[in-house]
Design a protein around this motif. Sequence first.
Motif, PDB file in Angstrom:
ATOM      1  N   HIS A   1      42.092  58.419  33.641  1.00 33.38           N
ATOM      2  CA  HIS A   1      41.092  58.097  32.625  1.00 33.38           C
ATOM      3  C   HIS A   1      40.352  56.814  33.008  1.00 33.38           C
ATOM      4  N   ILE A   2      41.122  55.788  33.423  1.00 28.95           N
ATOM      5  CA  ILE A   2      40.502  54.523  33.845  1.00 28.95           C
ATOM      6  C   ILE A   2      39.658  54.751  35.097  1.00 28.95           C
TER       7      ILE A   2
ATOM      8  N   ASP B   1      48.057  60.130  33.639  1.00 30.82           N
ATOM      9  CA  ASP B   1      46.908  60.594  32.875  1.00 30.82           C
ATOM     10  C   ASP B   1      45.974  59.429  32.533  1.00 30.82           C
ATOM     11  N   GLU B   2      46.594  58.327  32.084  1.00 34.76           N
ATOM     12  CA  GLU B   2      45.784  57.149  31.723  1.00 34.76           C
ATOM     13  C   GLU B   2      45.097  56.556  32.944  1.00 34.76           C
ATOM     14  N   LEU B   3      45.811  56.601  34.065  1.00 35.30           N
ATOM     15  CA  LEU B   3      45.231  56.068  35.295  1.00 35.30           C
ATOM     16  C   LEU B   3      43.964  56.844  35.656  1.00 35.30           C
TER      17      LEU B   3
ATOM     18  N   ARG C   1      51.962  49.200  33.071  1.00 34.75           N
ATOM     19  CA  ARG C   1      50.574  49.137  32.591  1.00 34.75           C
ATOM     20  C   ARG C   1      49.971  47.775  32.915  1.00 34.75           C
TER      21      ARG C   1
ATOM     22  N   THR D   1      52.402  60.283  31.435  1.00 36.30           N
ATOM     23  CA  THR D   1      51.433  59.650  30.544  1.00 36.30           C
ATOM     24  C   THR D   1      50.598  58.631  31.303  1.00 36.30           C
ATOM     25  N   LEU D   2      51.280  57.798  32.098  1.00 37.22           N
ATOM     26  CA  LEU D   2      50.561  56.750  32.829  1.00 37.22           C
ATOM     27  C   LEU D   2      49.621  57.346  33.865  1.00 37.22           C
TER      28      LEU D   2
ATOM     29  N   THR E   1      57.079  59.025  30.879  1.00 33.65           N
ATOM     30  CA  THR E   1      56.216  57.837  30.963  1.00 33.65           C
ATOM     31  C   THR E   1      55.300  57.940  32.169  1.00 33.65           C
TER      32      THR E   1
ATOM     33  N   VAL F   1      44.472  49.521  28.794  1.00 35.75           N
ATOM     34  CA  VAL F   1      45.752  50.177  29.071  1.00 35.75           C
ATOM     35  C   VAL F   1      46.650  50.217  27.825  1.00 35.75           C
ATOM     36  N   GLY F   2      46.059  49.880  26.670  1.00 40.03           N
ATOM     37  CA  GLY F   2      46.797  50.025  25.417  1.00 40.03           C
ATOM     38  C   GLY F   2      47.777  48.913  25.116  1.00 40.03           C
TER      39      GLY F   2
END
Lengths: 271, 255
Positions: A196-197, A192-194, A159, A189-190, A186, A139-140
């Motif tokens: 991705h995971i 999108d990252e979610l 995150r 972005t999150l 935010t 999660v960076g």
Amino acid sequence: MAGLKMVRTDSVAASAGADLRAENITHMFDTDDGALLALKDVSFTVEAGTFVGLVGPSGCGKSSLLLMMAGLLLPTDGRIAVRGETVSGPLPEDIGVVFQESSLLPWKTARENVEFPLYLRGVDRQVREKAALKMLDLVGLGEFTERRPHELSGGMKQRVAIARGFCQDPEILLMDEPFAALDEQTRMTLGDELLHIWDQNKKTVVFVTHSLTEAVFLCDKVLVMSARPGQILKEIDITLPRPRTYEMMATETFGQLRAEIWELIRETQAK
Amino acid sequence: MSHGLASRAGRISAQIGIVVAIFLFWEVAVQTGMANARVLPPPSLVLPRAVAMLGDPVVLYNLWITSAQVLLAFVLVAPIGIAIGLLLGESDYFGRAFKPFFFFLASVPKSVFLPVFILAFGIGFTQKVAFGMFQAIFVLVISAIAAAESVSSDFLKTARAYGASRRQLYLDIYLPAMLPVIVEGLRLGMIFNITGVLFAEMYVSRAGLGHLVSTWGMSFQMVNLFAGILLAAALSIAVNEALRWYENKVGAWRG
């Protein structure tokens, strides 16, 4: 459309998640003014490995439903079933929960927070530490593992909460308005990252949200709930292909789906 | 970082400067006759006397009596006060029924009850301990209520969802969440406790620092009196700062 369906079927087939069903759930709350009917005959199925959204007007009982799925609240009538078995209490090995960032334990570091579910289960220190660091990296937050929540920004805290939900590798992940406290940039972005995971491990996800854009962008299926007493008004299949991209938000399909959900919520609110 | 250190060093030297300035002003005021040396002896006499007292067996004996009373009262009252506070903070029923009593009683000056304690417990060790406990218990109960109410339901919900046992909820959620507020309550309780013990000693007693200070005052031994006051102040400050240090340590996460 046949092509799109194929993509979705493939991703489901590759999944490891468990299925989750709500069967005829009715729930009453005791209040000072007597019993309040919060949920009325709610049934739905979340298929293994799918990403399902739960939307509806404030007070429609969607958070209560999520608590029931987490085993933290027993319905007055009906049942929640995971792989066909009734949920009667928390199932920490099968079900992970991501609450809002305020659920992070402020006296623990980011790493200790992510480890917490494993710690509760008595997992060996080194094993849980390794798992937590891996998730924080994903999660960076690889450089912030020893910070406490008050030293992190809102987005970073969320995150950490997501990493905590994924860390114990549950089959099902319940998310209760996880991004509600964040600003729009935010939260995009999150989201999108979610995805991705999620793409990497295809958990079964139930995602409660107020944001219709978020619901359409993230989900395979969106359950739209009515105003109290909460009922499922409609299950809407999100026919957008995966992986999802920002460009899809500008498409006609995206707009139509979002408008359809909004129309349902607007009607039920007006009643 | 160097800036932070420099400003910290600057702050501490300024604070030391103020203390030195107060003592200097005191000395000059007495030497120039601005203050009556018979009523206010100069620090050049008081400070050496205070240091000498630490080697005086009579003073040390009385200091020991006071410390023993304070410590015993604290050890007895802390668990009682915290237990009552947690019960009132956690239980809806007991909270609603009994919290108001504590808030009402907390505002009553405890010193008016001293004669009752003398009638009930005499004028010895037991009475001092009992009165110290009585002084301290209200602030302990109120802090413990605040501590119990400060545990966020979000923390409990999260821990339960992740399968925490009852024991884990207490040890891993309640305890760390409440500890800073509890320690703060202990610190305040200790201040009230010391006040109570010294006050009871000064009112009527056979021993203790309060007994000495009271005797010195009534017999006009001003150098001894002020040296005794300095010792009492030093004792309280040391205890308070030790607890504050611990409070900051366990509450660092409060940011």
